[in-house]
Design a protein around this motif. Structure first.
Motif, PDB file in Angstrom:
ATOM      1  N   ALA A  96      31.387  21.939  28.306  1.00 44.69           N
ATOM      2  CA  ALA A  96      29.948  22.394  28.685  1.00 44.69           C
ATOM      3  C   ALA A  96      30.471  22.249  30.456  1.00 44.69           C
ATOM      4  O   ALA A  96      30.143  22.839  31.079  1.00 44.69           O
ATOM      5  N   VAL A  97      31.823  21.716  30.629  1.00 47.90           N
ATOM      6  CA  VAL A  97      32.108  21.180  32.376  1.00 47.90           C
ATOM      7  C   VAL A  97      32.746  22.755  32.085  1.00 47.90           C
ATOM      8  O   VAL A  97      32.497  23.319  33.602  1.00 47.90           O
ATOM      9  N   GLY A  98      33.617  23.604  30.926  1.00 47.65           N
ATOM     10  CA  GLY A  98      33.312  25.022  31.293  1.00 47.65           C
ATOM     11  C   GLY A  98      32.631  25.820  31.730  1.00 47.65           C
ATOM     12  O   GLY A  98      32.788  26.638  32.205  1.00 47.65           O
ATOM     13  N   HIS A  99      31.841  25.353  31.379  1.00 46.04           N
ATOM     14  CA  HIS A  99      30.519  26.764  31.094  1.00 46.04           C
ATOM     15  C   HIS A  99      30.017  26.762  32.300  1.00 46.04           C
ATOM     16  O   HIS A  99      29.496  27.770  32.880  1.00 46.04           O
ATOM     17  N   ALA A 100      29.633  25.232  33.038  1.00 42.80           N
ATOM     18  CA  ALA A 100      29.358  24.879  34.478  1.00 42.80           C
ATOM     19  C   ALA A 100      30.606  25.370  35.853  1.00 42.80           C
ATOM     20  O   ALA A 100      29.607  26.373  36.210  1.00 42.80           O
ATOM     21  N   VAL A 101      31.616  25.031  35.800  1.00 36.55           N
ATOM     22  CA  VAL A 101      31.762  26.288  35.854  1.00 36.55           C
ATOM     23  C   VAL A 101      32.246  27.811  36.155  1.00 36.55           C
ATOM     24  O   VAL A 101      32.029  28.402  37.089  1.00 36.55           O
ATOM     25  N   ALA A 102      32.057  28.556  35.344  1.00 33.26           N
ATOM     26  CA  ALA A 102      32.218  29.832  35.032  1.00 33.26           C
ATOM     27  C   ALA A 102      30.666  30.189  35.801  1.00 33.26           C
ATOM     28  O   ALA A 102      30.357  31.068  36.294  1.00 33.26           O
ATOM     29  N   ARG A 103      29.485  29.149  35.064  1.00 36.64           N
ATOM     30  CA  ARG A 103      28.250  29.836  35.943  1.00 36.64           C
ATOM     31  C   ARG A 103      28.914  29.484  37.543  1.00 36.64           C
ATOM     32  O   ARG A 103      28.293  30.994  37.582  1.00 36.64           O
ATOM     33  N   ILE A 104      29.215  28.700  38.445  1.00 36.16           N
ATOM     34  CA  ILE A 104      29.389  28.055  39.118  1.00 36.16           C
ATOM     35  C   ILE A 104      29.917  30.060  39.758  1.00 36.16           C
ATOM     36  O   ILE A 104      29.880  30.286  40.982  1.00 36.16           O
ATOM     37  N   ARG A 105      31.034  29.885  39.423  1.00 38.78           N
ATOM     38  CA  ARG A 105      31.892  30.667  39.821  1.00 38.78           C
ATOM     39  C   ARG A 105      31.616  32.254  39.693  1.00 38.78           C
ATOM     40  O   ARG A 105      31.330  33.732  40.180  1.00 38.78           O
ATOM     41  N   ARG A 106      30.748  33.032  38.701  1.00 40.43           N
ATOM     42  CA  ARG A 106      29.960  33.865  38.688  1.00 40.43           C
ATOM     43  C   ARG A 106      28.954  33.864  39.207  1.00 40.43           C
ATOM     44  O   ARG A 106      28.244  35.585  39.899  1.00 40.43           O
ATOM     45  N   ALA A 107      28.186  33.460  39.925  1.00 38.83           N
ATOM     46  CA  ALA A 107      27.048  32.890  40.946  1.00 38.83           C
ATOM     47  C   ALA A 107      27.145  34.162  42.403  1.00 38.83           C
ATOM     48  O   ALA A 107      28.628  34.018  42.279  1.00 38.83           O
TER      49      ALA A 107
END
Length: 52
Positions: free
Chosen positions: A35-46
């Protein structure tokens, strides 16, 4: 489910409760890491906001 014949402690070297707690305890830990990895990836892709 696999049945373990004989003394669990003798076969695995740990009490059954310790084995189950450790095994089942890793599941929430892995879910949290995912979940943390998914959240970090979403933030970086924004997309970055456009500034004028």
């Amino acid at each position: 489910m696999i049945a373990v014949h004989g003394d669990f402690h003798q076969v695995w070297g740990v009490p059954r409760l310790s084995f189950e707690v450790f095994t089942l305890g890793t599941v929430p830990a892995l879910l949290l890491i995912g979940a943390v990895g998914h959240a970090v990836a979403r933030i970086r892709r924004a997309p970055e906001p456009v500034t004028a």
